[in-house]
Design a protein around this motif. Structure first.
Motif, PDB file in Angstrom:
ATOM      1  N   THR A 125       0.829  -1.209   0.000  1.00 45.95           N
ATOM      2  CA  THR A 125       0.000   0.000   0.000  1.00 45.95           C
ATOM      3  C   THR A 125       0.861   1.255   0.000  1.00 45.95           C
ATOM      4  OG1 THR A 125      -0.135   0.000   2.412  1.00 45.95           O
ATOM      5  CG2 THR A 125      -1.903  -1.126   1.222  1.00 45.95           C
ATOM      6  N   ARG A 126       0.248   2.335  -0.420  1.00 43.61           N
ATOM      7  CA  ARG A 126       0.863   3.656  -0.387  1.00 43.61           C
ATOM      8  C   ARG A 126      -0.260   4.673  -0.287  1.00 43.61           C
ATOM      9  NH1 ARG A 126       5.358   5.985   1.040  1.00 43.61           N
ATOM     10  NH2 ARG A 126       6.547   4.338  -0.035  1.00 43.61           N
ATOM     11  N   ARG A 127      -0.205   5.508   0.741  1.00 45.27           N
ATOM     12  CA  ARG A 127      -1.210   6.548   0.945  1.00 45.27           C
ATOM     13  C   ARG A 127      -2.622   5.970   0.998  1.00 45.27           C
ATOM     14  NH1 ARG A 127       1.560  11.129  -3.073  1.00 45.27           N
ATOM     15  NH2 ARG A 127       3.220  11.704  -1.624  1.00 45.27           N
ATOM     16  N   GLY A 128      -2.740   4.815   1.635  1.00 48.54           N
ATOM     17  CA  GLY A 128      -4.042   4.200   1.817  1.00 48.54           C
ATOM     18  C   GLY A 128      -4.603   3.495   0.601  1.00 48.54           C
ATOM     19  N   GLN A 129      -3.823   3.396  -0.458  1.00 51.80           N
ATOM     20  CA  GLN A 129      -4.255   2.751  -1.700  1.00 51.80           C
ATOM     21  C   GLN A 129      -3.244   1.664  -2.072  1.00 51.80           C
ATOM     22  OE1 GLN A 129      -7.088   3.513  -3.367  1.00 51.80           O
ATOM     23  NE2 GLN A 129      -7.633   5.150  -1.929  1.00 51.80           N
ATOM     24  N   PRO A 130      -3.636   0.723  -2.945  1.00 48.56           N
ATOM     25  CA  PRO A 130      -2.642  -0.255  -3.408  1.00 48.56           C
ATOM     26  C   PRO A 130      -1.455   0.458  -4.047  1.00 48.56           C
ATOM     27  CG  PRO A 130      -4.848  -0.936  -4.058  1.00 48.56           C
ATOM     28  CD  PRO A 130      -4.978   0.459  -3.521  1.00 48.56           C
ATOM     29  N   SER A 131      -0.261  -0.020  -3.742  1.00 51.80           N
ATOM     30  CA  SER A 131       0.926   0.548  -4.380  1.00 51.80           C
ATOM     31  C   SER A 131       0.849   0.316  -5.885  1.00 51.80           C
ATOM     32  CB  SER A 131       2.189  -0.082  -3.793  1.00 51.80           C
ATOM     33  OG  SER A 131       2.123  -1.491  -3.865  1.00 51.80           O
ATOM     34  N   VAL A 132       1.634   1.090  -6.627  1.00 51.42           N
ATOM     35  CA  VAL A 132       1.505   1.062  -8.094  1.00 51.42           C
ATOM     36  C   VAL A 132       1.775  -0.324  -8.652  1.00 51.42           C
ATOM     37  CG1 VAL A 132       2.513   1.928 -10.243  1.00 51.42           C
ATOM     38  CG2 VAL A 132       1.953   3.521  -8.400  1.00 51.42           C
ATOM     39  N   HIS A 133       2.811  -1.000  -8.181  1.00 52.24           N
ATOM     40  CA  HIS A 133       3.097  -2.317  -8.757  1.00 52.24           C
ATOM     41  C   HIS A 133       2.000  -3.323  -8.417  1.00 52.24           C
ATOM     42  CE1 HIS A 133       4.932  -2.594  -4.752  1.00 52.24           C
ATOM     43  NE2 HIS A 133       4.889  -3.910  -4.860  1.00 52.24           N
ATOM     44  N   ARG A 134       1.341  -3.160  -7.256  1.00 49.21           N
ATOM     45  CA  ARG A 134       0.218  -4.043  -6.936  1.00 49.21           C
ATOM     46  C   ARG A 134      -0.990  -3.750  -7.825  1.00 49.21           C
ATOM     47  NH1 ARG A 134       3.513  -7.496  -4.809  1.00 49.21           N
ATOM     48  NH2 ARG A 134       4.036  -7.221  -2.610  1.00 49.21           N
ATOM     49  N   ARG A 135      -1.191  -2.494  -8.170  1.00 51.29           N
ATOM     50  CA  ARG A 135      -2.288  -2.150  -9.101  1.00 51.29           C
ATOM     51  C   ARG A 135      -2.112  -2.868 -10.436  1.00 51.29           C
ATOM     52  NH1 ARG A 135      -5.211   3.088  -8.518  1.00 51.29           N
ATOM     53  NH2 ARG A 135      -5.433   2.945 -10.776  1.00 51.29           N
ATOM     54  N   PHE A 136      -0.869  -2.869 -10.927  1.00 46.59           N
ATOM     55  CA  PHE A 136      -0.638  -3.494 -12.233  1.00 46.59           C
ATOM     56  C   PHE A 136      -0.621  -5.014 -12.147  1.00 46.59           C
ATOM     57  CE2 PHE A 136       0.619   0.838 -13.275  1.00 46.59           C
ATOM     58  CZ  PHE A 136      -0.015   0.982 -14.499  1.00 46.59           C
ATOM     59  N   GLU A 137      -0.240  -5.541 -11.009  1.00 43.72           N
ATOM     60  CA  GLU A 137      -0.403  -6.981 -10.803  1.00 43.72           C
ATOM     61  C   GLU A 137      -1.876  -7.355 -10.904  1.00 43.72           C
ATOM     62  OE1 GLU A 137       1.250  -8.907  -7.384  1.00 43.72           O
ATOM     63  OE2 GLU A 137       3.055  -7.638  -7.429  1.00 43.72           O
ATOM     64  N   ALA A 138      -2.722  -6.559 -10.240  1.00 42.14           N
ATOM     65  CA  ALA A 138      -4.163  -6.832 -10.259  1.00 42.14           C
ATOM     66  C   ALA A 138      -4.718  -6.715 -11.678  1.00 42.14           C
ATOM     67  CB  ALA A 138      -4.884  -5.867  -9.327  1.00 42.14           C
ATOM     68  N   LEU A 139      -4.230  -5.731 -12.437  1.00 44.70           N
ATOM     69  CA  LEU A 139      -4.670  -5.587 -13.828  1.00 44.70           C
ATOM     70  C   LEU A 139      -4.333  -6.842 -14.627  1.00 44.70           C
ATOM     71  CD1 LEU A 139      -5.683  -3.811 -16.217  1.00 44.70           C
ATOM     72  CD2 LEU A 139      -3.321  -2.978 -16.441  1.00 44.70           C
TER      73      LEU A 139
END
Length: 350
Positions: free
Chosen positions: A95-109
């Motif tokens: 996480t970062r700033r209460g949201q998924p970190s950028v690399h986790r966002r793209f993993e989810a994508l």
């Protein structure tokens, strides 16, 4: 200008810059939209400390309230976005700033699209590229700030040095975590280059250089900015262990799971008995550390006196910064604003 107004204008400058870049990326391919969405989310948070210190470095050196300084200062948020994105990849942060970190966002994508291959390398690769893009854009935004060329030329060496130092500090931080043999002294070296210079001293220097500051003023800003930067990072280290997730934007004790070799940890190990030290070394960096494990490590940090020693160190650095600010040859308006920023940077939260 109040701190709140500076933040508002920095936000507007950032939004305007990214919006101007949006057609360029989408003109390449609409498949770049997730990159922009991830950046929009990341830029929506943050304290905007670096632009604020840059702005008050400018005003403290006699600069006026022209709009161009806000744009130049706001470019530091793109540099910070680059550092955060890359830092989260290296730390495997979720996480970062209460949201998924950028690399986790793209993993989810990757997973949601059911693309072939492993999701993690795709997420990390996309994040690294977005971090690189933010780094490039930070320089582009600085150059497009509408300040006179001679002013921008005075600031470039400071900006270049700032970017070099933070990369060096990040490497030293990674090295400390890998060797796992750090001391208070080596942890403080990381603090100086990864945070103290990068967060406060160099932004102050950048603003002052843009305004044409004298060497004497630059030296005075260092006397204030370096100890305050150290106090800021030490406070952040404490919050990384004891902070409220609503304040930190990360799960409780996340720094312990990531195995960060902070000054707080070094102070604890320096004071721990053999059994306590063995527990810290065994459990620090365990990605599966549960709430009971976090509580156990917190107890050791408190019982050894590591927390109290770190708090005392924060107080000493903050007092040193206050004393330096009191005698700095800056405008009264800047002194008042920097006094308020000192409190904001070191306050106990969470």
């Amino acid at each position: 200008m109040s701190t709140r107004q500076i933040r508002k204008e920095v936000d507007e400058a950032l939004l305007g810059f990214v919006d101007r870049q949006r057609p360029l990326l989408l003109g390449v391919s609409d498949e770049l939209e997730p990159m922009l969405a991830a950046l929009d989310t990341l830029l929506a948070g943050g304290k905007r400390l670096r632009p604020a210190f840059c702005y008050w470095g400018w005003r403290g050196a006699g600069g006026d309230a022209r709009p161009g300084i806000v744009t130049a200062a706001a470019s530091l948020e793109l540099l910070q976005a680059s550092a955060l994105i890359h830092d989260d990849v290296m730390d495997s942060s979720d996480t970062r700033r209460g949201q998924p970190s950028v690399h986790r966002r793209f993993e989810a994508l990757h997973r949601e699209a059911r693309w072939p291959g492993a999701a993690a390398p795709f997420g990390e690769g996309a994040a690294i590229l977005l971090g690189d893009l933010c780094l490039a854009w930070s320089g582009e935004m600085y150059e497009a700030s509408d300040l006179a060329e001679e002013r921008l030329a005075r600031g470039r060496p400071v900006y270049d040095l700032m970017r070099t130092e933070v990369m060096c500090g990040q490497y030293l931080d990674m090295l400390e975590g890998t060797r796992a043999t750090g001391t208070v002294e080596t942890a403080l070296r990381v603090v100086q280059y990864k945070s103290a210079k990068y967060t406060i001293e160099r932004p102050l220097h950048l603003g002052a250089a843009l305004a044409g500051a004298s060497p004497e003023l630059t030296e005075a800003l260092s006397a204030y900015g370096l100890p305050l930067g150290a106090a800021f990072q030490l406070r952040d280290d404490v919050l990384g262990v004891f902070g409220d997730p609503a304040e930190t934007g990360k799960p409780a004790g996340d720094d312990l799971r990531e195995g960060k070799r902070t000054v707080l940890v070094a102070l604890t190990l320096e004071r721990a008995n053999e059994a306590q030290a063995e527990t810290v070394r065994r459990r620090l960096g365990d990605p599966d550390l549960d709430p009971a494990g976090v509580a156990e490590l917190r107890t050791i940090i408190e019982e050894t006196g590591g927390l109290a020693a770190c708090e005392a160190m924060i107080d000493r650095h903050a007092a040193e910064a206050d004393a330096a600010l009191a005698t700095a040859p800056i405008t009264a308006e800047a002194r008042d604003a920097l006094t308020a920023l000192t409190v904001a940077a070191t306050a106990r939260r969470g």
